[in-house]
Design a protein around this motif. Structure first.
Motif, PDB file in Angstrom:
ATOM      1  N   ASP A 271      23.536  41.287  14.566  1.00 53.45           N
ATOM      2  CA  ASP A 271      23.579  41.148  13.106  1.00 53.45           C
ATOM      3  C   ASP A 271      24.204  39.839  12.658  1.00 53.45           C
ATOM      4  OD1 ASP A 271      22.442  43.704  12.661  1.00 53.45           O
ATOM      5  OD2 ASP A 271      24.388  44.633  13.022  1.00 53.45           O
ATOM      6  N   MET A 272      25.380  39.529  13.185  1.00 59.58           N
ATOM      7  CA  MET A 272      26.084  38.356  12.674  1.00 59.58           C
ATOM      8  C   MET A 272      27.126  37.895  13.681  1.00 59.58           C
ATOM      9  SD  MET A 272      28.510  39.985   9.671  1.00 59.58           S
ATOM     10  CE  MET A 272      29.043  38.342   9.175  1.00 59.58           C
ATOM     11  N   GLY A 273      27.678  36.718  13.421  1.00 59.71           N
ATOM     12  CA  GLY A 273      28.690  36.190  14.316  1.00 59.71           C
ATOM     13  C   GLY A 273      29.556  35.167  13.637  1.00 59.71           C
ATOM     14  N   LEU A 274      30.600  34.810  14.328  1.00 59.70           N
ATOM     15  CA  LEU A 274      31.442  33.680  13.954  1.00 59.70           C
ATOM     16  C   LEU A 274      31.229  32.657  15.048  1.00 59.70           C
ATOM     17  CD1 LEU A 274      33.408  32.530  11.957  1.00 59.70           C
ATOM     18  CD2 LEU A 274      35.233  33.848  13.010  1.00 59.70           C
ATOM     19  N   ILE A 275      30.526  31.573  14.715  1.00 58.84           N
ATOM     20  CA  ILE A 275      29.948  30.680  15.716  1.00 58.84           C
ATOM     21  C   ILE A 275      30.407  29.238  15.466  1.00 58.84           C
ATOM     22  CG2 ILE A 275      27.812  29.874  16.778  1.00 58.84           C
ATOM     23  CD1 ILE A 275      28.133  32.871  17.029  1.00 58.84           C
ATOM     24  N   THR A 276      30.784  28.551  16.521  1.00 57.25           N
ATOM     25  CA  THR A 276      31.158  27.148  16.422  1.00 57.25           C
ATOM     26  C   THR A 276      29.968  26.314  15.946  1.00 57.25           C
ATOM     27  OG1 THR A 276      32.568  27.568  18.351  1.00 57.25           O
ATOM     28  CG2 THR A 276      32.320  25.280  17.657  1.00 57.25           C
ATOM     29  N   ASN A 277      30.242  25.312  15.148  1.00 55.62           N
ATOM     30  CA  ASN A 277      29.178  24.513  14.543  1.00 55.62           C
ATOM     31  C   ASN A 277      28.257  23.849  15.566  1.00 55.62           C
ATOM     32  OD1 ASN A 277      28.243  23.209  11.844  1.00 55.62           O
ATOM     33  ND2 ASN A 277      28.467  21.465  13.222  1.00 55.62           N
ATOM     34  N   GLY A 278      28.829  23.411  16.696  1.00 55.00           N
ATOM     35  CA  GLY A 278      28.021  22.684  17.673  1.00 55.00           C
ATOM     36  C   GLY A 278      26.777  23.434  18.106  1.00 55.00           C
ATOM     37  N   PRO A 279      26.891  24.675  18.579  1.00 58.26           N
ATOM     38  CA  PRO A 279      25.687  25.426  18.936  1.00 58.26           C
ATOM     39  C   PRO A 279      24.747  25.682  17.760  1.00 58.26           C
ATOM     40  CG  PRO A 279      27.594  26.356  20.023  1.00 58.26           C
ATOM     41  CD  PRO A 279      28.123  25.322  19.057  1.00 58.26           C
ATOM     42  N   VAL A 280      25.293  25.820  16.545  1.00 53.40           N
ATOM     43  CA  VAL A 280      24.431  26.025  15.379  1.00 53.40           C
ATOM     44  C   VAL A 280      23.508  24.833  15.182  1.00 53.40           C
ATOM     45  CG1 VAL A 280      24.371  26.409  12.883  1.00 53.40           C
ATOM     46  CG2 VAL A 280      26.125  27.536  14.260  1.00 53.40           C
ATOM     47  N   SER A 281      24.016  23.639  15.496  1.00 55.01           N
ATOM     48  CA  SER A 281      23.215  22.432  15.277  1.00 55.01           C
ATOM     49  C   SER A 281      22.029  22.346  16.228  1.00 55.01           C
ATOM     50  CB  SER A 281      24.088  21.181  15.407  1.00 55.01           C
ATOM     51  OG  SER A 281      24.533  21.000  16.733  1.00 55.01           O
ATOM     52  N   ASN A 282      22.025  23.143  17.293  1.00 55.82           N
ATOM     53  CA  ASN A 282      20.837  23.198  18.151  1.00 55.82           C
ATOM     54  C   ASN A 282      19.677  23.897  17.443  1.00 55.82           C
ATOM     55  OD1 ASN A 282      21.908  21.944  20.518  1.00 55.82           O
ATOM     56  ND2 ASN A 282      23.066  23.797  20.929  1.00 55.82           N
TER      57      ASN A 282
END
Length: 335
Positions: A95-106
Motif C-alpha cells: 500500500d505505502m511506504g516511507l522511502i528514501t528519495n534516491g530510489p524514488v528517483s529511479n
C-alpha cells in the motif's frame, strides 16, 4: 531506550501542536465509512527516525478518522528493499511506504535533483523548497508513474563513514570502496571524489561492511547510530554532502481504494508526521554523535568542504541540464 527517552521528555508539546494541525475532517465525519487497512513499509529499524515518523502517521490517521483508517507498519525491510517496495506499490501488492528519495528517483528521474551534492546549505533551506511549490510539483508528478506522493519526511544530511582511514579532504577518499544508493547522481558524485562507488541496497550493504567487501558508506548520523555502524566503521566525516529527503508515498491502487473524503487526512497526517520526525532528528543528533564517540568512532566535524565542493563541480555540469529549470529555481530559492 534512547527513542523512548526522547519521546517521554520532548514529544508532548510537539504532539499537541501536530494534533491541532489543519486536517479538514473530524472523526465523526467518518462514522459511516467502511474501514480501510493500509500496510506501510520501510527498510530501517524501530530506533530510526523513519519508524518514529511512521508511528506518528499511524496514530494521527487513526485519531483523525475515528479508527476507520488503520495503518500497520512493517519495518526492517520485511517486505523488501526500497525499489521492491515502490514496485509493489505500483501494482498494488504493497500500500505505502516511507522511502528514501534516491530510489524514488529511479521511477521519476527529476526527483534526483534533490540528490545533487551540496545543493542545500541548511535543513531550513531544504524544508522551504520541499514544502513549497517545487516540492509539491514533484509530488504531483509521481502520479505519472502510478505513485502518490503525500509529503516529504527526511533521511537528512548524509555523512561519510569508513573503516580504513580518516577523511578530511577528497584526496583521502582515493580508492575507498564506498556503498552508495542505486542512484546515478550518488554514483557519479563519489566517483568524482575519487572513491570506488558501489551501488547496492541497504540490506546488502550491512552484510558487505561486516565482511569487509566495502570500506564505507554514507548516511545521516541517525542511521550510523541506530545500525551501530561504529562496530564496522572507525571513522566518520561530517561532509553533509547531500540532504536526502524521504517520501511518504502510496501506490495509486491503494490511494484509490481509500475513500476520497479521507485523502486530505492522509496528506495532512503525512506532513505533520514528517515535521515531527524532522524535530526528532534535530533534537537527537548531538546526543547520537556523543554516543558514537563514546563507542570509539573518530568523528571529523570540520573537513575541507571547499575542496569537496570544488571536486564535484563536474556533477553539476553533467546533470544540470537534464533537470531543466528545476535546478535553477532551487538555486534561486536557496542562494
Amino acid at each position: 531506550m534512547l527513542r523512548r527517552s526522547f519521546l517521554a521528555t520532548a514529544a508532548f508539546a510537539t504532539c499537541a501542536a501536530i494534533t491541532a494541525g489543519t486536517a479538514t475532517a473530524a472523526p465523526e465525519d467518518f462514522a459511516d465509512m467502511e474501514p480501510v487497512s493500509l500496510r506501510l513499509a520501510h527498510v530501517v529499524n524501530e530506533q530510526d527516525g523513519f519508524h518514529v515518523a511512521a508511528e506518528r502517521f499511524r496514530d494521527l490517521v487513526d485519531e483523525r478518522t475515528g479508527g476507520k483508517v488503520q495503518v500497520e507498519i512493517f519495518p526492517n525491510a520485511t517486505l523488501g528493499d526500497e525499489r521492491t517496495l515502490l514496485e509493489g506499490m505500483q501494482i498494488g501488492s504493497i500500500d505505502m511506504g516511507l522511502i528514501t528519495n534516491g530510489p524514488v528517483s529511479n521511477f521519476l528521474p527529476e526527483m534526483a535533483v534533490f540528490e545533487l551534492p551540496f545543493l542545500f546549505p541548511s535543513n531550513e533551506a531544504a524544508y522551504e523548497v520541499l514544502d513549497g511549490e517545487i516540492g509539491q510539483e514533484l509530488l504531483d508528478r509521481l502520479e505519472n508513474v502510478n505513485l502518490k506522493g503525500l509529503a516529504y519526511a527526511e533521511r537528512g544530511f548524509r555523512n561519510l563513514t569508513n573503516s580504513v582511514r580518516p577523511v578530511a579532504s577528497p584526496a583521502d577518499m582515493e580508492g575507498l570502496r564506498i556503498r552508495v544508493m542505486e542512484n546515478p547522481v550518488y554514483i557519479d558524485t563519489f566517483r568524482e571524489l575519487g572513491a570506488n562507488a558501489i551501488p547496492m541496497a541497504w540490506t546488502e550493504a550491512l552484510t558487505a561492511m561486516q565482511q569487509d567487501t566495502i570500506d564505507g558508506q554514507e548516511n545521516p548520523v541517525g542511521v550510523v547510530h541506530s545500525f551501530k555502524l561504529d562496530e564496522t566503521q572507525d571513522y566518520m566525516t561530517m561532509t553533509r554532502h547531500s540532504y536526502a529527503p524521504a517520501l511518504f508515498v502510496m501506490g495509486m491502487p491503494a490511494w484509490n481504494k481509500v475513500p476520497e473524503k479521507a485523502h486530505d487526512v492522509l496528506i495532512q497526517s503525512a506532513q505533520d508526521a514528517a515535521q515531527y520526525e524532522r524535530q526528532f532528528n534535530a533534537d537527537m543528533e548531538a546526543q547520537l554523535l556523543d554516543e558514537l564517540r563514546e563507542r570509539g568512532m573518530e568523528i571529523d566535524t570540520d573537513p575541507d568542504l571547499t575542496a569537496f565542493k570544488e571536486q564535484i563541480a563536474p556533477v553539476y555540469e553533467q546533470y544540470g541540464e537534464q533537470f531543466g529549470d528545476l535546478l535553477e529555481r532551487i538555486q534561486a530559492q536557496t542562494n
